[in-house]
Design a protein around this motif. Sequence first.
Motif, PDB file in Angstrom:
ATOM      1  N   PRO A 110       0.912  -1.252  -0.016  1.00  0.00           N
ATOM      2  CA  PRO A 110       0.111  -0.061   0.051  1.00  0.00           C
ATOM      3  C   PRO A 110       0.697   1.492  -0.070  1.00  0.00           C
ATOM      4  O   PRO A 110       0.302   2.268  -0.424  1.00  0.00           O
ATOM      5  N   ARG A 122       3.237   6.035   4.860  1.00  0.00           N
ATOM      6  CA  ARG A 122       2.190   6.582   4.113  1.00  0.00           C
ATOM      7  C   ARG A 122       1.594   5.958   3.070  1.00  0.00           C
ATOM      8  O   ARG A 122       2.448   5.303   2.339  1.00  0.00           O
ATOM      9  N   GLN A 124      -1.086   4.689  -0.061  1.00  0.00           N
ATOM     10  CA  GLN A 124      -1.998   5.098  -1.149  1.00  0.00           C
ATOM     11  C   GLN A 124      -3.384   4.470  -1.072  1.00  0.00           C
ATOM     12  O   GLN A 124      -3.367   3.640  -0.161  1.00  0.00           O
ATOM     13  N   GLN A 125      -4.259   4.963  -1.728  1.00  0.00           N
ATOM     14  CA  GLN A 125      -5.705   4.413  -1.368  1.00  0.00           C
ATOM     15  C   GLN A 125      -6.173   3.011  -1.936  1.00  0.00           C
ATOM     16  O   GLN A 125      -7.189   2.846  -1.988  1.00  0.00           O
ATOM     17  N   VAL A 128      -7.332   0.095   0.084  1.00  0.00           N
ATOM     18  CA  VAL A 128      -8.528   0.289   0.940  1.00  0.00           C
ATOM     19  C   VAL A 128      -9.702   0.344  -0.172  1.00  0.00           C
ATOM     20  O   VAL A 128     -10.809  -0.301   0.144  1.00  0.00           O
ATOM     21  N   ARG A 129      -9.286   1.102  -1.193  1.00  0.00           N
ATOM     22  CA  ARG A 129     -10.365   0.930  -2.309  1.00  0.00           C
ATOM     23  C   ARG A 129     -11.002  -0.282  -2.598  1.00  0.00           C
ATOM     24  O   ARG A 129     -12.014  -0.842  -2.891  1.00  0.00           O
ATOM     25  N   GLN A 132     -12.856  -2.228   0.026  1.00  0.00           N
ATOM     26  CA  GLN A 132     -14.208  -1.734   0.119  1.00  0.00           C
ATOM     27  C   GLN A 132     -14.963  -2.268  -1.243  1.00  0.00           C
ATOM     28  O   GLN A 132     -16.323  -2.638  -0.926  1.00  0.00           O
ATOM     29  N   ARG A 176     -15.110   8.414   1.141  1.00  0.00           N
ATOM     30  CA  ARG A 176     -13.795   9.073   1.530  1.00  0.00           C
ATOM     31  C   ARG A 176     -13.367   8.798   3.057  1.00  0.00           C
ATOM     32  O   ARG A 176     -12.238   8.459   3.408  1.00  0.00           O
ATOM     33  N   ALA A 179     -12.644   5.271   4.112  1.00  0.00           N
ATOM     34  CA  ALA A 179     -11.486   4.829   3.588  1.00  0.00           C
ATOM     35  C   ALA A 179     -10.351   5.646   4.253  1.00  0.00           C
ATOM     36  O   ALA A 179      -9.315   4.929   4.552  1.00  0.00           O
ATOM     37  N   ALA A 180     -10.568   6.803   4.599  1.00  0.00           N
ATOM     38  CA  ALA A 180      -9.265   7.553   5.230  1.00  0.00           C
ATOM     39  C   ALA A 180      -9.174   6.854   6.878  1.00  0.00           C
ATOM     40  O   ALA A 180      -8.158   6.751   7.404  1.00  0.00           O
ATOM     41  N   SER A 183      -7.359   3.496   6.379  1.00  0.00           N
ATOM     42  CA  SER A 183      -6.029   4.091   5.997  1.00  0.00           C
ATOM     43  C   SER A 183      -5.264   4.200   7.117  1.00  0.00           C
ATOM     44  O   SER A 183      -4.089   3.580   7.461  1.00  0.00           O
ATOM     45  N   GLU A 184      -5.950   4.907   8.053  1.00  0.00           N
ATOM     46  CA  GLU A 184      -5.109   5.281   9.370  1.00  0.00           C
ATOM     47  C   GLU A 184      -4.831   4.216  10.242  1.00  0.00           C
ATOM     48  O   GLU A 184      -3.913   4.039  10.788  1.00  0.00           O
TER      49      GLU A 184
END
Length: 208
Positions: A110, A122, A124-125, A128-129, A132, A176, A179-180, A183-184
């Motif tokens: 990721p 850090r 990327q999305q 997680v996308r 989902q 979003r 997802a955020a 991600s965290e």
Amino acid sequence: MLFTQDLALPWYFRERHVLGSHHLPKEGPVLLAPTHRARWDALILPMATGRRVTGRDCRFMVTRTEMKGLQGWFLYRLGCFPVDQGRPTLTTLRYAIDLLGADQQVVVFPEGRINRTDEPIRLQQGLVRLAQMSTTSGIPVKVVPVGIAYSKAIPSAFSRAAVCFEAPLVAEGTGRAAAAQMSEQLANRMHTAEQAARQAVGRPLRSH
């Protein structure tokens, strides 16, 4: 498998540690989310999660540029498939979801690239996308945070390697904000896993 697991890894790494293996699901769709610290990651991870451990292979999602030439041939043999990380196509994501629907292990780095620094993780999305989309498609995938570490920033012969698994996450909600949040959580657990792996190889990770 014979070349990588029985010859290359034992010759190159004098110690290979696996931590937190109880967190690794042995069945059902799994998304592995490892830190990316060296090209050896693609061989070290199957040692801890591959067919001899879980009865199934790792299917790596890698960048298109990595799937060229001799390296591309080798990665293809390892079960890799390409993706444009900047703009992942629905076709690629659909293929990954189909693999998950067949109870496969899909690996996505990721962070998107090799990072040999000790800077905060850090993400990327894309991963997680994918999680989902898989869940909304009726495939509740488990996302397993993984820390991979080496006794040297650039692994050399007769060094040490370690893999650590943290408790899985599941995608909850869409959009979003969800997802955020995921991600965290994922970045935090990957950091915890990497701390343990780095400790195992005698190269503690500095705190952030």
